[in-house]
Design a protein around this motif. Structure first.
Motif, short mmCIF file in Angstrom:
data_model
loop_
_atom_site.label_atom_id
_atom_site.label_comp_id
_atom_site.label_asym_id
_atom_site.label_seq_id
_atom_site.Cartn_x
_atom_site.Cartn_y
_atom_site.Cartn_z
N SER A 1 0.83 -1.19 0.00
CA SER A 1 0.00 0.00 0.00
C SER A 1 0.87 1.25 0.00
CB SER A 1 -0.91 0.02 1.22
OG SER A 1 -1.61 1.23 1.30
N LEU A 2 0.42 2.23 -0.78
CA LEU A 2 1.08 3.53 -0.79
C LEU A 2 0.23 4.58 -0.08
CD1 LEU A 2 2.41 3.58 -4.47
CD2 LEU A 2 3.66 2.99 -2.38
N ILE A 3 -0.87 4.16 0.53
CA ILE A 3 -1.78 5.09 1.18
C ILE A 3 -1.25 5.45 2.56
CG2 ILE A 3 -4.10 5.38 2.12
CD1 ILE A 3 -5.11 3.57 -0.09
N THR A 4 -1.23 6.72 2.86
CA THR A 4 -0.85 7.18 4.19
C THR A 4 -1.96 8.06 4.74
OG1 THR A 4 0.28 9.11 3.26
CG2 THR A 4 1.62 7.14 3.63
N GLY A 5 -1.94 8.25 6.02
CA GLY A 5 -2.98 9.06 6.66
C GLY A 5 -4.13 8.19 7.11
N GLY A 6 -4.52 8.35 8.38
CA GLY A 6 -5.57 7.49 8.91
C GLY A 6 -5.06 6.08 9.09
N ARG A 7 -5.98 5.16 9.12
CA ARG A 7 -5.59 3.76 9.26
C ARG A 7 -6.54 2.90 8.47
NH1 ARG A 7 -7.27 2.79 15.59
NH2 ARG A 7 -9.44 3.43 15.38
N GLN B 1 -2.27 0.53 11.29
CA GLN B 1 -1.72 1.79 10.81
C GLN B 1 -0.67 1.43 9.77
OE1 GLN B 1 -2.94 4.47 12.83
NE2 GLN B 1 -2.43 5.86 11.17
N LEU B 2 -0.93 1.79 8.51
CA LEU B 2 -0.05 1.38 7.43
C LEU B 2 0.93 2.49 7.07
CD1 LEU B 2 -2.34 -0.55 4.95
CD2 LEU B 2 -0.91 -1.44 6.76
N LEU B 3 2.15 2.08 6.86
CA LEU B 3 3.17 2.97 6.33
C LEU B 3 3.77 2.31 5.11
CD1 LEU B 3 4.94 4.02 9.66
CD2 LEU B 3 3.32 5.37 8.33
N PRO B 4 4.15 3.08 4.10
CA PRO B 4 4.75 2.47 2.91
C PRO B 4 5.96 1.64 3.31
CG PRO B 4 4.25 4.77 2.51
CD PRO B 4 4.06 4.54 3.97
N GLY C 1 2.48 -3.54 5.14
CA GLY C 1 2.65 -4.25 6.39
C GLY C 1 2.20 -5.68 6.25
N GLU C 2 2.13 -6.39 7.38
CA GLU C 2 1.71 -7.78 7.40
C GLU C 2 0.78 -8.02 8.57
OE1 GLU C 2 5.10 -10.32 7.47
OE2 GLU C 2 5.75 -9.82 5.43
N HIS C 3 -0.08 -9.00 8.40
CA HIS C 3 -0.97 -9.40 9.50
C HIS C 3 -1.42 -10.83 9.28
CE1 HIS C 3 -3.82 -9.17 12.76
NE2 HIS C 3 -4.76 -9.63 11.97
N ARG D 1 -12.37 -7.40 3.38
CA ARG D 1 -12.81 -6.03 3.16
C ARG D 1 -11.85 -5.10 3.88
NH1 ARG D 1 -18.72 -5.41 4.58
NH2 ARG D 1 -18.03 -5.47 6.75
N VAL D 2 -11.37 -4.10 3.16
CA VAL D 2 -10.44 -3.12 3.73
C VAL D 2 -11.08 -1.74 3.65
CG1 VAL D 2 -8.12 -2.16 3.65
CG2 VAL D 2 -8.49 -4.53 2.96
N ILE D 3 -11.19 -1.08 4.78
CA ILE D 3 -11.78 0.26 4.87
C ILE D 3 -10.69 1.26 5.24
CG2 ILE D 3 -13.44 1.71 6.09
CD1 ILE D 3 -15.09 -0.82 6.62
N HIS D 4 -10.60 2.33 4.46
CA HIS D 4 -9.66 3.39 4.80
C HIS D 4 -10.32 4.29 5.86
CE1 HIS D 4 -6.84 6.85 3.34
NE2 HIS D 4 -6.49 6.37 4.52
N ASP D 5 -10.02 4.01 7.10
CA ASP D 5 -10.64 4.70 8.22
C ASP D 5 -9.91 6.03 8.45
OD1 ASP D 5 -12.16 5.30 10.43
OD2 ASP D 5 -11.07 3.95 11.78
N VAL D 6 -10.24 7.02 7.64
CA VAL D 6 -9.50 8.28 7.63
C VAL D 6 -9.58 8.99 8.97
CG1 VAL D 6 -9.29 10.54 6.51
CG2 VAL D 6 -9.84 8.52 5.15
N ASN D 7 -10.78 9.05 9.56
CA ASN D 7 -10.94 9.78 10.83
C ASN D 7 -10.74 8.88 12.05
OD1 ASN D 7 -13.24 8.27 10.59
ND2 ASN D 7 -14.66 10.00 10.69
N GLU D 8 -10.36 7.64 11.82
CA GLU D 8 -9.99 6.70 12.90
C GLU D 8 -11.09 6.55 13.95
OE1 GLU D 8 -6.11 7.32 14.46
OE2 GLU D 8 -5.16 7.55 12.49
N ASN D 9 -12.33 6.39 13.49
CA ASN D 9 -13.43 6.17 14.43
C ASN D 9 -13.92 4.73 14.41
OD1 ASN D 9 -14.68 6.15 11.96
ND2 ASN D 9 -16.36 7.51 12.54
#
Length: 523
Positions: free
Chosen positions: A433-439, A457-460, A463-465, A478-486
């Motif tokens: 992933s190249l997405i940053t910000g939020g989780r 919390q992903l950083l370029p 990551g692994e899980h 399903r992967v959700i970009h939880d920008v506001n971390e709620n």
């Protein structure tokens, strides 16, 4: 001679009955063809310098008209309603005598699903009549797709609206300048457009009035206007539908002796703030509901505040039954993985737990630990060294647990099974992933039911899980970009031009017993 006459008579009678045995007439194949528009007998299509007051459509068969007001529409919209008349196989659409069509403008008259055959109801689709009040037909176009913002599924028969104005208020108050509907594949095309700068919206138009005015209507929009300045069409426009965040309120209030339940009108985006000054009330909140218990002998109040909503509620005292025999716990998980706690849930919050009154039949008492659940006051968690591949029994003595109303549990025996380790599967994810910000919220689904969820919390470069102890079967991720971390998915916000949080779905390899499956996903 006599016998010859008898035989001859029998033959005649048999022939007569055979001829009289009438068979039913079998019909041909079902009529699946809708009425066809006969171009040669209708008003000429693609007219320029249009001066007429009516448009005629001739069809090849008799037809019935379905909801002409909702189906038969013209873009750009007229000031006065269209007049519709059916005569035999002909449909006539007239303009009001007070109507003044715009000069040098291309108009598109669409019949929608108004034309159906009179036997099977087959719909004549995609019929539109185009004319211009000037000396040319506009030829610019916009096309794309409409999907659901959360599920990603295609959306058919969705209204796609085009306005020349940039203010979103027109979408809430006026019919669009141009419009179209998505087909069964979720695709739309707006044709014969003139040059200009447009705002575009998608609308699940519940009340068929061609603009957004219902909180139950899902919408999609673009952040920036579309510019049509050249002959090149605008393609691949993607509009994602979601409901708008309406003003938060409570839609239901349930009062019972000792307990008040508040159901919110929707999930809150912010954490619910509770009045903590009142120690006589136990309050438990989730994203869309609040539960409160009063363990005193008089009415108590508690307050909540979330987003723009604030209110105060009453909880009446608990009425103890005349013959209070105690209560039972509900075992929420009969089968447990080695790293899972045993969960016991009661109707009311737990006040005290006497650990010495829990007895395991297969090992010593010290082999497990009991905690109250920090997320739900009604739940206790029992952590233990569960023997794999075996059944474990736990005996609860009477009075081992006391709830907030002073009631004690009845004696009970709990039986749980921890399957052998080789009966599970595991899934190891490698995330690119190249997405940053939020989780990111990683959710494992089985038959569209949420099985497991992990926030990361992903950083370029990613990551692994690993999801452990999964029953064998077929899963989706399903992967959700939880920008506001709620910790939840949030839809779009038209007022602030904020798009819905991105969601991705991935099909996974089949998980088999005693296997670790590795999957690489790219976001």
């Amino acid at each position: 001679m006599f016998w010859i006459r008898i035989v001859f008579s029998i033959m005649v009678i048999s022939c007569w009955f055979s001829c009289a045995n009438i068979q039913g007439i079998t019909g041909g194949p079902d009529d699946l063809a809708p009425p066809q528009w006969v171009i040669s007998g209708s008003s000429p299509n693609l007219q320029t310098n249009f001066k007429g007051r009516e448009i005629n459509f001739l069809f090849d068969e008799w037809f019935r008209l379905d909801n002409p007001v909702g189906n038969i529409q013209i873009a750009p919209s007229t000031v006065y309603p269209l007049e519709v008349k059916v005569s035999g196989k002909k449909l006539t659409v007239k303009f009001d005598e007070k109507e003044n069509l715009d000069s040098n403008s291309t108009y598109i008259l669409q019949l929608g699903t108004a034309i159906r055959d009179i036997t099977k109801g087959n719909i004549a689709q995609n019929i539109q009549y185009v004319f211009s009040t000037g000396n040319f037909i506009d030829s610019l176009s916009i096309s794309g797709n409409v999907t659901d913002a959360f599920s990603g599924e295609i959306q058919k028969q969705i209204l796609v609206c085009l306005y020349l104005e940039s203010e979103d208020s027109v979408f809430r108050t006026r019919k669009p300048y141009y419009f179209s509907r998505t087909n069964d594949g979720g695709q739309f095309e707006l044709k014969h457009l003139k040059s200009g700068v447009y705002t575009i919206y998608a609308l699940a138009d519940k009340n068929s009035n061609n603009y957004f005015d219902q909180p139950t209507e899902s919408i999609g929009f673009l952040d920036t206007p579309i510019q049509l300045q050249t002959d090149a069409p605008v393609t691949n426009v993607l509009l994602k539908l979601s409901l708008q965040k309406n003003t938060l309120n409570h839609k239901e209030k349930i009062l019972k002796p000792g307990m008040t339940t508040i159901v919110l009108s929707r999930k809150s985006e912010d954490r619910i703030a509770l009045d903590t000054d009142n120690d006589s009330v136990i309050v438990h909140s989730s994203a869309d509901s609040i539960l409160a218990w009063n363990y005193t002998q008089k009415d108590q109040q508690f307050s909540i505040q979330v987003e723009n909503y604030k209110d105060t509620f009453i909880v009446h005292p608990f009425i103890r039954p005349q013959q209070d025999t105690g209560f039972h716990f509900k075992l929420t998980n009969v089968t447990i993985a080695p790293d899972e706690p045993l969960k016991l849930k009661s109707e009311f919050p737990v006040r005290e737990v006497t650990e010495a009154d829990f007895i395991r039949t297969d090992s010593l008492h010290s082999n497990f630990k009991i905690n109250k659940d920090s997320t739900d006051p009604r739940v206790i968690l029992i952590y233990g060294n569960w023997p794999v591949g075996q059944q474990t029994s736990i005996t609860l003595k009477a009075g081992a647990i006391q709830n907030c109303f002073g009631q004690f549990n009845l004696p009970d025996t709990l039986r749980v099974i921890s399957p052998p380790l080789n009966s599970y599967s595991s899934l190891h994810l490698q995330i690119d992933s190249l997405i940053t910000g939020g989780r990111m919220l990683f959710q494992l689904l089985r038959n569209n039911i949420l099985i497991s969820e992990t926030p990361l919390q992903l950083l370029p470069p990613g990551g692994e899980h690993t999801f452990k102890y999964l029953p064998p079967g077929n899963y989706r991720l399903r992967v959700i970009h939880d920008v506001n971390e709620n910790n939840q998915w949030d839809g779009s916000d038209l007022k602030n031009k904020k798009q819905a949080e991105d969601v991705w779905y991935f099909n996974l390899p089949e998980l088999r017993a005693d296997w670790e499956v590795k999957a690489k996903i790219k976001i």
